[in-house]
Design an enzyme around this catalytic site. Structure first.
Site, PDB file in Angstrom:
ATOM      1  N   LYS A  44     -12.477  -5.047  -4.942  1.00  0.00           N
ATOM      2  CA  LYS A  44     -13.489  -3.981  -4.918  1.00  0.00           C
ATOM      3  C   LYS A  44     -12.921  -2.610  -5.209  1.00  0.00           C
ATOM      4  O   LYS A  44     -13.617  -1.741  -5.702  1.00  0.00           O
ATOM      5  CB  LYS A  44     -14.272  -3.990  -3.603  1.00  0.00           C
ATOM      6  CG  LYS A  44     -13.475  -3.763  -2.324  1.00  0.00           C
ATOM      7  CD  LYS A  44     -14.445  -3.569  -1.178  1.00  0.00           C
ATOM      8  CE  LYS A  44     -14.118  -4.282   0.128  1.00  0.00           C
ATOM      9  NZ  LYS A  44     -12.775  -4.217   0.663  1.00  0.00           N
ATOM     10  N   LYS A  80      -6.794 -11.021  -8.878  1.00  0.00           N
ATOM     11  CA  LYS A  80      -8.034 -11.350  -8.183  1.00  0.00           C
ATOM     12  C   LYS A  80      -9.036 -10.212  -8.315  1.00  0.00           C
ATOM     13  O   LYS A  80      -8.657  -9.042  -8.436  1.00  0.00           O
ATOM     14  CB  LYS A  80      -7.746 -11.725  -6.720  1.00  0.00           C
ATOM     15  CG  LYS A  80      -7.947 -10.652  -5.716  1.00  0.00           C
ATOM     16  CD  LYS A  80      -7.833 -11.124  -4.293  1.00  0.00           C
ATOM     17  CE  LYS A  80      -7.932  -9.862  -3.453  1.00  0.00           C
ATOM     18  NZ  LYS A  80      -8.508  -9.880  -2.196  1.00  0.00           N
ATOM     19  N   LYS A 134       0.827  -1.214   0.000  1.00  0.00           N
ATOM     20  CA  LYS A 134       0.000   0.000   0.000  1.00  0.00           C
ATOM     21  C   LYS A 134       0.856   1.257   0.000  1.00  0.00           C
ATOM     22  O   LYS A 134       0.446   2.272  -0.547  1.00  0.00           O
ATOM     23  CB  LYS A 134      -0.997  -0.004   1.165  1.00  0.00           C
ATOM     24  CG  LYS A 134      -2.077  -1.058   0.992  1.00  0.00           C
ATOM     25  CD  LYS A 134      -3.469  -0.604   1.382  1.00  0.00           C
ATOM     26  CE  LYS A 134      -4.477  -1.656   0.942  1.00  0.00           C
ATOM     27  NZ  LYS A 134      -5.676  -1.726   1.751  1.00  0.00           N
TER      28      LYS A 134
END
Ligand code: ATP
Ligand code: LTN
Length: 334
Positions: free
Chosen positions: A202, A199, A117
């Protein structure tokens, strides 16, 4: 079974950082629903974790209630399980502070999620992002959870949680239950329809590859029909056919048919025909969920009541653990 025996405790959390997709349903939520039969379950919407990356306030508010409605729509039962929002239970931040003082800088900087991140958002590498796993440890340890259902990407955080619990127990005395990860029996990983090597996620910018639970039927059908497929024309579940394999997984989930059965049924048929079948089956599979979701999401009073009740129940347990911790570290009790 002795009915006075205490049930084992499960805790899991999900971030309200976007609309949920079919992967959440099959990879996480379906298991959460099943676990209610056997365990005392705490399911939390981790809004404090969500702000470790920048969020728009209005969206965060909406997604939090959307997620609560999703929990209920998939079948998490507020009469049996505890559904609550993390920021409604202040003990999470209070315990996290104490645990911060028992966590090494090195331990946090080694976490893969922190490294990923901070690369993804180099303009906002904040202290909260760094301490993210310590807050997650607090989420878990407050409820003396025995088991924590998580995806593979969260196992490192759970290992840190176990280390912190053992460290505290060793330095003071037995305080925290040392939790185990719970790796679900069912739950295939669903890949992005536009990039089946990644994958389904969202927070993905490319929304056309994500089957959101709130998409209408036409959107679901279109996304599946436009899914990237592989060269060749056979419907086979194979490593070198990630696109078709992903569609086979979806079809398997939606219909319950085995992979072998699906391959046999579609032998000699083309991608077009297969995609049409997948699209129709996924729409049917999602239909009951979508109907319940719409109904529950429209009733905001009910949703808020569930969250009030959930937070009250959670606080009763969380405050007991926090008091023990405060006492052990030497804070004056009034
Ligand atoms: P973000 O994009 O914000 O990282 P995400 O969509 O990857 O979110 P998480 O909130 O990290 O999802 O995941 C919550 C849970 O859902 C985890 O237990 C994870 O294993 C499961 N999950 C997420 N995406 C998938 C997927 N594509 N297939 C199966 N399970 C999934
Ligand atoms: N980090 C997790 C969400 C999460 C969680 C938790 C999961 C926060 N606190 C406690 C299990 C237990 C994620 O991003 N999936």
């Amino acid at each position: 079974m002795d009915t006075t025996e205490k049930r084992k405790v499960i805790l899991s959390g999900m971030q309200p950082t976007g609309g949920l997709h079919i992967g959440h349903l099959t990879g996480a939520l379906r298991n959460w629903v099943e676990l209610q039969d056997e365990y005392e379950c705490y399911y939390t919407i981790v809004d404090l974790h969500a702000i470790t990356v920048r969020q728009e306030p209005a969206k965060l508010r909406r997604w939090t209630l959307d997620l609560a409605a999703t929990f209920l729509a998939v079948g998490i039962d507020p009469e049996r399980s505890h559904i609550f929002v993390q920021s409604h239970v202040p003990e999470h931040t209070q315990l996290a502070w104490v645990l911060n003082c028992f966590t090494g800088m090195g331990e946090c900087s080694r976490m893969t999620q922190f490294k990923d991140k901070s690369q993804k958002f180099p303009e906002n590498v904040n202290v909260g992002l760094f301490a993210y796993p310590v807050l997650m440890a607090a989420d878990i340890l407050l409820y003396q959870a025995d088991l924590v259902p998580v995806g593979a990407d969260q196992k490192q955080h759970l290992e840190l949680t176990r280390n912190l619990a053992q460290r505290f127990n060793h330095l003071y005395s037995e305080t925290f239950k040392v939790p185990e990860p719970y790796i679900p029996k069912i739950g295939a990983k669903i890949m992005n329809l536009q990039d089946p090597t990644k994958k389904m996620s969202k927070s993905d910018e490319n929304q056309s590859g994500v089957l959101f639970l709130v998409d209408d039927d036409a959107q679901t059908i279109n996304k599946i029909k436009r899914a990237v497929t592989d060269s060749g024309n056979e419907i086979l579940f194979r490593e070198d056919k990630p696109g078709i394999s992903n569609l086979i997984t979806l079809y398997h989930i939606a219909t319950g048919k085995t992979i072998q059965q699906i391959e046999a049924d579609f032998a000699g048929k083309g991608y077009g025909e297969f995609k049409k079948a997948v699209a129709e089956s996924v729409v049917e599979f999602l239909r009951p969920f979508k109907e319940r979701y719409k109904e529950i999401r429209a009733n905001e009073d009910y949703l808020r009541n569930v969250l009030i009740q959930g937070a009250e129940q959670a606080r009763q347990v969380a405050s007991r653990t926090l008091q023990k911790v405060y006492k052990k570290v030497g804070f004056v009790q009034l």
